[in-house]
Design an enzyme around this catalytic site. Structure first.
Site, PDB file in Angstrom:
ATOM      1  N   GLY A 135      -0.754  -3.018 -14.845  1.00  0.00           N
ATOM      2  CA  GLY A 135      -1.839  -2.166 -14.377  1.00  0.00           C
ATOM      3  C   GLY A 135      -3.212  -2.754 -14.586  1.00  0.00           C
ATOM      4  O   GLY A 135      -3.414  -3.961 -14.420  1.00  0.00           O
ATOM      5  N   GLY A 179      -1.417  -7.387 -13.583  1.00  0.00           N
ATOM      6  CA  GLY A 179      -0.141  -7.429 -12.880  1.00  0.00           C
ATOM      7  C   GLY A 179       0.618  -6.123 -13.001  1.00  0.00           C
ATOM      8  O   GLY A 179       0.045  -5.039 -12.838  1.00  0.00           O
ATOM      9  N   ALA A 180       1.905  -6.216 -13.338  1.00  0.00           N
ATOM     10  CA  ALA A 180       2.755  -5.014 -13.431  1.00  0.00           C
ATOM     11  C   ALA A 180       2.322  -4.084 -14.565  1.00  0.00           C
ATOM     12  O   ALA A 180       2.810  -2.963 -14.662  1.00  0.00           O
ATOM     13  CB  ALA A 180       4.210  -5.428 -13.619  1.00  0.00           C
ATOM     14  N   THR A 201       2.079 -12.374  -4.155  1.00  0.00           N
ATOM     15  CA  THR A 201       0.961 -13.101  -3.544  1.00  0.00           C
ATOM     16  C   THR A 201       0.000 -12.092  -2.939  1.00  0.00           C
ATOM     17  O   THR A 201       0.408 -11.227  -2.173  1.00  0.00           O
ATOM     18  CB  THR A 201       1.460 -14.003  -2.386  1.00  0.00           C
ATOM     19  OG1 THR A 201       2.639 -14.648  -2.789  1.00  0.00           O
ATOM     20  CG2 THR A 201       0.412 -15.016  -1.987  1.00  0.00           C
ATOM     21  N   THR A 222      -7.372  -6.827 -14.142  1.00  0.00           N
ATOM     22  CA  THR A 222      -6.050  -6.526 -13.570  1.00  0.00           C
ATOM     23  C   THR A 222      -4.989  -7.261 -14.375  1.00  0.00           C
ATOM     24  O   THR A 222      -5.168  -8.424 -14.746  1.00  0.00           O
ATOM     25  CB  THR A 222      -5.969  -6.913 -12.083  1.00  0.00           C
ATOM     26  OG1 THR A 222      -6.078  -8.329 -11.950  1.00  0.00           O
ATOM     27  CG2 THR A 222      -7.059  -6.231 -11.255  1.00  0.00           C
ATOM     28  N   SER A 232       1.118  -8.093   4.357  1.00  0.00           N
ATOM     29  CA  SER A 232       1.622  -7.095   3.391  1.00  0.00           C
ATOM     30  C   SER A 232       0.638  -5.960   3.122  1.00  0.00           C
ATOM     31  O   SER A 232       0.981  -4.983   2.465  1.00  0.00           O
ATOM     32  CB  SER A 232       1.976  -7.783   2.069  1.00  0.00           C
ATOM     33  OG  SER A 232       0.797  -8.108   1.357  1.00  0.00           O
ATOM     34  N   ASN A 258      -8.498 -19.423   4.972  1.00  0.00           N
ATOM     35  CA  ASN A 258      -7.697 -20.662   4.992  1.00  0.00           C
ATOM     36  C   ASN A 258      -6.470 -20.473   5.851  1.00  0.00           C
ATOM     37  O   ASN A 258      -5.965 -19.358   5.979  1.00  0.00           O
ATOM     38  CB  ASN A 258      -7.142 -20.985   3.591  1.00  0.00           C
ATOM     39  CG  ASN A 258      -8.194 -21.481   2.639  1.00  0.00           C
ATOM     40  OD1 ASN A 258      -9.166 -22.099   3.038  1.00  0.00           O
ATOM     41  ND2 ASN A 258      -7.992 -21.195   1.367  1.00  0.00           N
ATOM     42  N   GLY A 276      -3.808  -9.153  -6.120  1.00  0.00           N
ATOM     43  CA  GLY A 276      -5.205  -9.024  -6.546  1.00  0.00           C
ATOM     44  C   GLY A 276      -6.133  -8.815  -5.354  1.00  0.00           C
ATOM     45  O   GLY A 276      -7.094  -8.044  -5.436  1.00  0.00           O
ATOM     46  N   ASP A 277      -5.840  -9.487  -4.252  1.00  0.00           N
ATOM     47  CA  ASP A 277      -6.677  -9.321  -3.056  1.00  0.00           C
ATOM     48  C   ASP A 277      -6.517  -7.914  -2.477  1.00  0.00           C
ATOM     49  O   ASP A 277      -7.496  -7.306  -2.030  1.00  0.00           O
ATOM     50  CB  ASP A 277      -6.311 -10.369  -1.997  1.00  0.00           C
ATOM     51  CG  ASP A 277      -6.643 -11.781  -2.456  1.00  0.00           C
ATOM     52  OD1 ASP A 277      -7.538 -11.929  -3.315  1.00  0.00           O
ATOM     53  OD2 ASP A 277      -6.017 -12.734  -1.954  1.00  0.00           O
TER      54      ASP A 277
HETATM   55  P1  ADP Z   1      -3.807 -11.418  -9.272  1.00  0.00           P
HETATM   56  O1  ADP Z   1      -2.942 -11.449  -8.038  1.00  0.00           O
HETATM   57  O2  ADP Z   1      -5.267 -11.612  -8.943  1.00  0.00           O
HETATM   58  O3  ADP Z   1      -3.329 -12.269 -10.428  1.00  0.00           O
HETATM   59  P2  ADP Z   1      -2.643  -9.111 -10.616  1.00  0.00           P
HETATM   60  O4  ADP Z   1      -1.352  -9.855 -10.667  1.00  0.00           O
HETATM   61  O5  ADP Z   1      -3.245  -8.666 -11.891  1.00  0.00           O
HETATM   62  O6  ADP Z   1      -3.758  -9.888  -9.776  1.00  0.00           O
HETATM   63  O7  ADP Z   1      -2.389  -7.828  -9.685  1.00  0.00           O
HETATM   64  C1  ADP Z   1      -3.425  -6.970  -9.265  1.00  0.00           C
HETATM   65  C2  ADP Z   1      -2.953  -5.525  -9.314  1.00  0.00           C
HETATM   66  O8  ADP Z   1      -1.840  -5.390  -8.410  1.00  0.00           O
HETATM   67  C3  ADP Z   1      -2.423  -5.072 -10.663  1.00  0.00           C
HETATM   68  O9  ADP Z   1      -3.472  -4.586 -11.491  1.00  0.00           O
HETATM   69  C4  ADP Z   1      -1.462  -3.960 -10.263  1.00  0.00           C
HETATM   70  O10 ADP Z   1      -2.166  -2.749 -10.035  1.00  0.00           O
HETATM   71  C5  ADP Z   1      -0.899  -4.465  -8.928  1.00  0.00           C
HETATM   72  N1  ADP Z   1       0.377  -5.185  -9.176  1.00  0.00           N
HETATM   73  C6  ADP Z   1       0.569  -6.518  -9.321  1.00  0.00           C
HETATM   74  N2  ADP Z   1       1.866  -6.806  -9.577  1.00  0.00           N
HETATM   75  C7  ADP Z   1       2.504  -5.613  -9.593  1.00  0.00           C
HETATM   76  C8  ADP Z   1       3.862  -5.204  -9.795  1.00  0.00           C
HETATM   77  N3  ADP Z   1       4.833  -6.097 -10.068  1.00  0.00           N
HETATM   78  N4  ADP Z   1       4.167  -3.865  -9.736  1.00  0.00           N
HETATM   79  C9  ADP Z   1       3.197  -2.945  -9.467  1.00  0.00           C
HETATM   80  N5  ADP Z   1       1.891  -3.269  -9.261  1.00  0.00           N
HETATM   81  C10 ADP Z   1       1.544  -4.574  -9.333  1.00  0.00           C
END
Ligand code: ADP
Length: 297
Positions: free
Chosen positions: A215, A212-213, A238, A210, A281, A19, A241-242
């Site tokens: 793990g 986020g922060a 942003t 996943t 990034s 996109n 996850g990708d």
């Molecule tokens: P999505 O973007 O699909 O919602 P997540 O937010 O779960 O996916 O992020 C995917 C992976 O990226 C997490 O499992 C983690 O390993 C890493 N990640 C995301 N946010 C952070 C963060 N604030 N600090 C460290 N690692 C992060």
């Protein structure tokens, strides 16, 4: 962690969306029928497929990308971004008379956004004959599910591993779920898919959630591992996850096991959150290895 990760030459084939994200800033969101004067404008490459293909390629895997673009300038821009990241674009499809997928994003002064996604050519993405052998085939759900299913069927008949990032979350027909070796939902998507047990019952061997922060959690029959994220100061999540999905597949294609590949992918995603945007990034394999080594010191 050793430098052999993601270092051998297994190919990753990404099947997904591309996109052009068009972002306008305004003091507030317009009401229906209202016109506002905005303050900023920017365009970014996006689509989960393109983000993940760039992530896999930068992570060191030879990477091919199947996607559908319109016959327009946005399509040409996205194609050249893929090429610049080392992605093989020989299987990209051009759909005449259909626009390249767009996301129209308005951000207000409070940082709240509204987004309209126009799938355009993505909705016309078709299965493609691929002559190269791939170790891993990675897909998401921003293109028609039958296309994903057919590419997974072909992948499995050639012995490749299939990885699905079920985003945006959608109910998956049982015959599609059965074709997935690894499914990578985030914590919202896993709920919408009925939970980890439902995915295992549907025939998926490995589920990586996943968080986020916080793990990730890896669920396999008789095995559950939680791995903490790398500690970073995130400025833009942003595409985290990708970054995770693309680099995980690069590491798997390079011969690393699930746990090693997951650590490599979490490091990649952590670095990506410290930089603005999604495509720009994505770190290189060398950056990820240096980051992991520095974290271990
Ligand atoms: P999505 O973007 O699909 O919602 P997540 O937010 O779960 O996916 O992020 C995917 C992976 O990226 C997490 O499992 C983690 O390993 C890493 N990640 C995301 N946010 C952070 C963060 N604030 N600090 C460290 N690692 C992060």
């Amino acid at each position: 962690m050793e430098a052999r990760q993601a270092s051998s030459n297994g190919r990753v084939l990404v099947v997904g969306s591309a996109n052009l994200d068009i972002v306008g800033r305004a003091p507030r969101h317009p009401n229906p029928g209202e016109t506002l004067i905005g303050t900023q404008y920017a365009e970014y490459a996006g689509g989960k497929g393109l983000n993940q293909a760039v992530a896999a390629s930068r992570a060191g895997a030879p990477t091919s990308f199947i996607a559908a673009l319109g016959d327009d300038t946005a399509g040409a821009t996205l194609r050249s971004i893929a090429v610049d990241s080392g992605v093989d674009v020989a299987h990209l499809q051009t759909i005449a008379g259909t626009p390249t997928g767009r996301a129209l994003i308005v951000v207000d002064d409070d940082g709240e956004n509204t987004i309209i996604v126009i799938p355009g050519a993505n909705a016309r993405c078709e299965p493609s004959e691929v002559t190269e052998d791939s170790a891993v085939v990675l897909a998401q759900l921003e293109i028609p599910t039958p296309t994903v299913a057919e590419m997974f069927r072909r992948a499995k008949s050639k012995g490749a591993r299939t990885v699905l990032n079920p985003a945006p979350a959608a109910a998956l027909p049982p015959d599609v779920l059965r074709l997935c070796d690894i499914v990578i939902p985030n914590e919202h998507e896993v709920e919408l898919l009925g939970g980890v047990d439902a995915l295992h019952a549907g025939g998926v061997h490995t589920v990586i959630v996943t968080r986020g922060a916080d793990g990730i959690e890896i669920f396999e029959p008789n095995r559950h591992v939680a791995l903490p994220a790398f500690a970073v100061t995130a400025i833009d999540t942003t595409g985290a996850g990708d970054a995770f999905c693309g680099s995980l597949c690069a590491a798997l294609a390079g011969g690393a096991d699930i746990d090693e590949s997951s650590r490599f992918a979490m490091a990649t995603a952590a670095i990506a959150t410290t930089r603005p945007g999604a495509v720009p990034s994505m770190p290189t394999r060398d950056e990820v290895i240096r980051f992991i080594q520095a974290s271990a010191d």
